[in-house]
Structure formats: C-alpha cells, structure tokens
Design an enzyme around this catalytic site. Structure first.
Site, PDB file in Angstrom:
ATOM      1  N   GLU A 285       8.150  26.113 -19.041  1.00  0.00           N
ATOM      2  CA  GLU A 285       7.638  27.213 -18.423  1.00  0.00           C
ATOM      3  C   GLU A 285       7.507  27.084 -17.230  1.00  0.00           C
ATOM      4  OE1 GLU A 285       6.110  29.510 -20.454  1.00  0.00           O
ATOM      5  OE2 GLU A 285       6.516  28.335 -22.660  1.00  0.00           O
TER       6      GLU A 285
ATOM      7  N   TRP B 126      -0.605  21.634 -11.876  1.00  0.00           N
ATOM      8  CA  TRP B 126      -2.280  21.741 -11.143  1.00  0.00           C
ATOM      9  C   TRP B 126      -2.859  22.951 -11.130  1.00  0.00           C
ATOM     10  CZ3 TRP B 126      -1.346  25.058  -7.407  1.00  0.00           C
ATOM     11  CH2 TRP B 126      -0.078  25.387  -6.778  1.00  0.00           C
TER      12      TRP B 126
ATOM     13  N   GLY C  54       6.435  23.909 -14.492  1.00  0.00           N
ATOM     14  CA  GLY C  54       6.595  23.638 -13.210  1.00  0.00           C
ATOM     15  C   GLY C  54       7.348  24.499 -12.698  1.00  0.00           C
TER      16      GLY C  54
ATOM     17  N   ASP D 185      -1.230  16.814 -13.985  1.00  0.00           N
ATOM     18  CA  ASP D 185      -1.127  16.407 -12.302  1.00  0.00           C
ATOM     19  C   ASP D 185      -2.132  15.890 -11.816  1.00  0.00           C
ATOM     20  OD1 ASP D 185       1.286  18.036 -10.151  1.00  0.00           O
ATOM     21  OD2 ASP D 185      -1.000  17.425  -9.320  1.00  0.00           O
TER      22      ASP D 185
ATOM     23  N   CYS E   8       1.402  31.448 -12.378  1.00  0.00           N
ATOM     24  CA  CYS E   8       2.964  31.745 -12.703  1.00  0.00           C
ATOM     25  C   CYS E   8       3.274  33.211 -12.948  1.00  0.00           C
ATOM     26  CB  CYS E   8       3.535  30.645 -13.633  1.00  0.00           C
ATOM     27  SG  CYS E   8       2.483  30.973 -15.204  1.00  0.00           S
TER      28      CYS E   8
END
Ligand code: NAD
Length: 534
Positions: free
Chosen positions: A271, A174, A249, A200, A305
């Site tokens: 990832e 998301w 995620g 998502d 991330c």
C-alpha cells in the site's frame, strides 16, 4: 480526553507548555514488556510532535529478536489455525468493543504520537471497529470451502479450500498509529495466520496499547508478535522471514520490498503513495465540495495516503469554488490541544515539515500563487505548517507530480470533463480520487474512467475507505494487492483445489479406442457449451 494519560490542563494559549503532554511511566513500562527484545535492549525515545517533548522510552529489537518472534509465532499459529473460524471471529468482535470502550485513551495516544486532531484520530477508531465488525461477521463466508465446477460435470467433484499462509509479516507506517497497526492484522489472524508486526517507532505506543487490547480480546499468547526498530534493519528482517508480506509506506521503499519478496517467491501486498485528485464538475454543489475538500486535503495535516493533493475544477465554477474553498481554509483552526474542535494539527516530524517547505518554496519561486497559508507556525509547535493552497502550478514544480504528504493542495482549471479525466490520470500514481457532481450517474461514469483504486463520488476519501466490503488499494505505482473485502482476506490464504474423480477416469477407459473416446469427448464439450455449463 482521559486523565489517565494526560495531566489536567490542555493549553489554551497558542504556545503550549510541554508539561501536559505525558504518558504515565507505568503505562510505558507495561507496553515495553510487549515488545520482543533482549533483556538489556537499547532503547528508542518516543516524542510528541506537538511539542517535541519526550513521551517514553521503548526497547529496540534485534535480528535475534525477530527470529525468536517468528519461532514463537509459528508454534502459536498451528494451534490457532485448528480453531473454527467462528471462534476466531469472536475474538475480533471483542476487540471491536474494547477499542470503542477505550477510545478516549486511544485518542490521547494517537494525538500525542501523530500530532493530529482528535476528530481525525477518531477516524482511526471508526476504521478499526468497522474492519473488525466486517471481517468477524463475514470471515466464515469468505473462508468456507466452495464447490466449483469439476472437469467433468457430476463425475468430478471439486472444492476450493482456503489455508492460512502461516506467519504474516507486517510493517506499519506512522501516519495512522492505530488504524495502520491493527487493521491489516485483523483479516490475517481471522484467516488462521500468526503475525509478526513492526509498527513504526513514531507510532509504537498506540500500536502496543492496541495489541494489549487484542490480548485482552482473547488472541492466544504468541500469535501476535511485536518487534520495534528501524525500517531498513528490523522492518526488513520481519518481511524477509514472512510467509506473506504486508507493507505500507512510500513507493520507493515498496519497490525494494517487492523485489525482496519476489526473490523469495512469497506474496506481497503493498500500500504505497498517491497524488490524489478531486474533480469539481460544473454542476457540483460547490459548498459541499468546498467543505469536503477541506476535510480531504487537510485530514491528518495531509499525511494520509488517500488525501487529496490536486483539485481539478471546471472553469465555469472555478472562481466561485476557489473563493469558497480558500475562505474555509483561511478560517481553519489549527492547534495542539488534546481535545475536540481543531481542524488541523501538526506534521509528524522535521522531515515531513522540510518536504512541505521545499514543495511550497519551489512552487513559489517558479511562479505559483499562494492563495492561503504558506508558512510554518513554530509558535504553535515545532512541526506545524499552515493549510496551504496554490494556484498556477506547472510541470516544472515539484508539487505538480511528487507526493507532498502534507497540508498542501494545488488548484487546476479545466474546460471539459474529458480534460479533467486526462489530468486526473496524468500521474504515475493511482490510489484514490474524488468526483463532485449533482448527477450521480455522471459521477459514476467519470469515476470508472479514473485510474485509481478507489473513487469517491461526492466525498473525498471516507466513503470508499469506510466501505469495508469493497477492495481498497492502489493502481499503478500506488501499490499491489488490496485491503478490505474478499481480496483483503483471501490474500492471506493459499487457495487449494481438491478434485475427486468418480466412476470414469479423464482418459479413454480400458477397451475404448482413443479415437472413439476423443469423438465422444468432443461431443460432450459441445454439449457443455450449448448447455452453458461453465
Ligand atoms: P517510507 O517508505 O520511508 O517508510 C514506511 C515504513 O517502512 C516506515 O515505518 C519505515 O520504517 C519502514 N521501512 C523503511 N525501509 C524499510 C525496509 N527496507 N524494509 C521494511 N520496512 C522499511 O515512507 P514514509 O515516508 O515513512 O511514509 C509515508 C509514505 O507512506 C507515503 O508515501 C504514503 O503515501 C505512504 N502510505 C501509504 C498508505 C496506503 O495505504 N497506501 C498508508 C499510509 C502511508
């Protein structure tokens, strides 16, 4: 901001009214029809984290829907794979233009669904355009048959071919509603695959609008199938049927996904999370480093991330850097407006807010010092939290090693470059890192010693992320496989070697004694080594 998505006035007052944050009913209904779901499907509500207000209802897919999506995708894939790569590439070049042309509408949707600022939303538009351009221009080269050295020079003619895997299953998170929903599809379909994607639920509207643009760009009907539903049920069903698994995620979920893919012996690209360090060396341009740290820590409120969660600073400049950085953080403009000019927006959900609060309170209660921020800001929006800087974080505190995925960074002082590298590597993750130094050669040397899939010198994350020709992904617990570059498209292919043998077999020809043949071959092998034939 366009009027098409958002009613006239964005709030200037600190407490926004939910009213301006709406998606026109017509758009939501149209997007809902792009989802593979039963005729009378259950629905899920899309809400905006900016206010907690309702945006739209979208259908929820079932396991039967996923099966149906795969059947349709498989049929479409065979026809698509028969088209020349150059024709497939044209579709992606059109998508590039469409995404840029519709950027205001996409930026509204990204902001509404994710709560991030417009500037940070625009990074997603740049990312999609960059990935489209790169792969559309380079796909032919990445995918073309390549001559390889045969077993016997001249006599064995060997070619490496690249075939599509079939149907790629994508589960997208998301945090980057546009980027994460689209960029993994681009090399997959260019390589001749079909895709079943489960974006998502928190980013579904943006994802669906971008898939409409893919349709408009000329992706054949059926090739990109979209299902919606929760991760453990619908997401898992998508990955369990895939010929190749593309998952983004957390490391925890990624482990389960890898186990399932391993059981079926299909490839997977994962990832996952990170605890990314930035090292500010003694010779760094401190103002530039402080500016970059603000961007790299607080982009998308830290829900990126590759965002920086650890600032490692040489002690010779630590006081000066900390003062510059904290001053900038304290003056950051946070707000919910759907327009340009804010430095940070909202977290996406109560769950993300709870993690940030838990990490800050845990560190504070165990003796860390809060240099900036440290408070939720419900008067701005339900999930807003101040950009927060901690000092004095130790191993007993959660935020030392656990990914926060929020607007929180800790500062650590080191006495030498070696100590900095050791601390940067003192994590189970290895996704992204950054080094600030005026000496580029030193920056490169330090970068090579850091165990992270990408390292940016004199930038935080954008330089490596935007380098679409070079691989990007995680070492260690941050994942498997890479996006971007040759690896980012080859992973969606099966390599096949076709070797044609001419004139003599690779065995003693009729009438030649085995020993004599072995002697001749040994001489040949020596000659190949001497001739540097490899
Ligand atoms: P998460 O692992 O809980 O969920 C990620 C996605 O997987 C969600 O869309 C979820 O619905 C789905 N999912 C959950 N269980 C599943 C299952 N069994 N099978 C298939 N799908 C399933 O992570 P999150 O907390 O929602 O997202 C944040 C995490 O994602 C962070 O750790 C972040 O670092 C990571 N992330 C990594 C990258 C990257 O490129 N490395 C990019 C974005 C986010």
């Amino acid at each position: 901001m366009t009027d098409s998505l958002v009613a006239p006035t964005a709030p200037a007052a600190p407490k926004p009214s939910p009213a301006p944050y709406v998606v026109p009913a017509g758009l939501a209904d149209r997007l809902a029809r792009r989802v593979v779901a039963p005729a009378r499907a259950e629905t899920q509500a899309c809400v905006t984290p900016l206010t907690g207000g309702h945006l739209a209802d979208l259908p929820v897919s079932t396991i039967d829907s996923v099966d149906h999506a795969y059947r349709t995708a498989r049929e479409a894939q065979t026809r698509w794979a028969a088209q020349p790569v150059a024709d497939r590439a044209k579709v992606l070049l059109r998508l590039h233009d469409l995404v840029l042309r519709h950027r205001d509408e996409l930026l509204d949707l990204i902001q509404l669904e994710s709560g991030k600022t417009r500037r940070q939303a625009f990074e997603e538009v740049m990312d999609v355009a960059g990935v489209c351009r790169h792969y559309a221009r380079k796909a032919d080269d990445y995918l073309k048959p390549r001559k390889r050295l045969g077993a016997l020079p001249v006599l064995t003619q060997t070619v490496e071919l690249r075939h599509p895997k079939g149907v790629v299953g994508v589960v997208a998170p998301w945090n980057y509603p546009l980027s994460m929903s689209v960029t993994d599809l681009i090399p997959a379909i260019l390589a001749g695959n079909a895709v079943v994607v489960r974006p998502d639920e928190k980013s579904a509207l943006t994802a669906l609008r971008s898939f409409e643009l893919l349709d408009q760009a000329g992706v054949p009907e059926g090739l990109v199938q979209v299902v919606l539903g929760d991760g453990p049920t619908v997401g898992k069903a998508v990955l369990d049927r895939a010929d190749y698994v593309m998952f983004t995620g957390s490391t925890k979920t990624g482990r389960g996904v890898a186990r399932d893919a391993g059981e079926r012996l299909v490839g997977a690209s994962l990832e996952l999370g990170g605890k990314n360090p930035m090292y500010v060396a003694a010779d760094a341009n401190l103002k530039a480093a402080a500016d970059a740290a603000v961007r790299s820590v607080f982009s998308s409120a830290g829900q990126l991330c590759i965002s920086i969660e650890r600032l490692i600073v040489h002690e010779a400049v630590a006081d000066e850097f900390t003062a510059l950085f904290v001053k900038r953080v304290r003056s950051m403009k946070i707000g919910p407006e759907l327009g340009w000019g804010n430095d940070m927006g909202s977290l996406i959900s109560q769950q993300q807010l709870d993690t940030v609060v838990a990490h800050v309170e845990d560190a504070r209660s165990k003796g860390a010092t809060v240099l900036a921020g440290g408070r939720a800001r419900p008067e701005i929006g339900p999930y807003f939290y101040e950009p927060t800087v901690l000092e004095g974080v130790t191993a007993v505190m959660k935020c030392r090693d656990e990914e926060t995925f929020g607007p929180l960074v800790s500062i650590y002082r080191v006495a030498t470059d070696d100590e900095a590298v050791e601390l940067a590597n003192d994590t189970t993750y290895g996704l992204n890192a950054s080094v600030f130094t005026r000496d580029t050669a030193r920056g490169r040397a330090l970068a090579a010693r850091i165990k992270a899939g990408t390292v940016n010198v004199n930038e935080g994350y954008a330089a490596a992320w935007g380098s679409n020709g070079a691989p990007m992904g995680g070492m260690r617990q941050s994942g498997l496989g890479r996006r971007h570059g040759a690896e980012g498209i080859h992973k969606y292919t099966e390599a096949q070697t076709v070797a044609v043998q001419h004139l003599v077999p690779i065995a003693p020809p009729k009438g030649v004694p085995e020993k004599a043949w072995a002697g001749a071959m040994a001489l040949g092998l020596k000659a190949m080594k001497a001739g540097r034939i490899s």
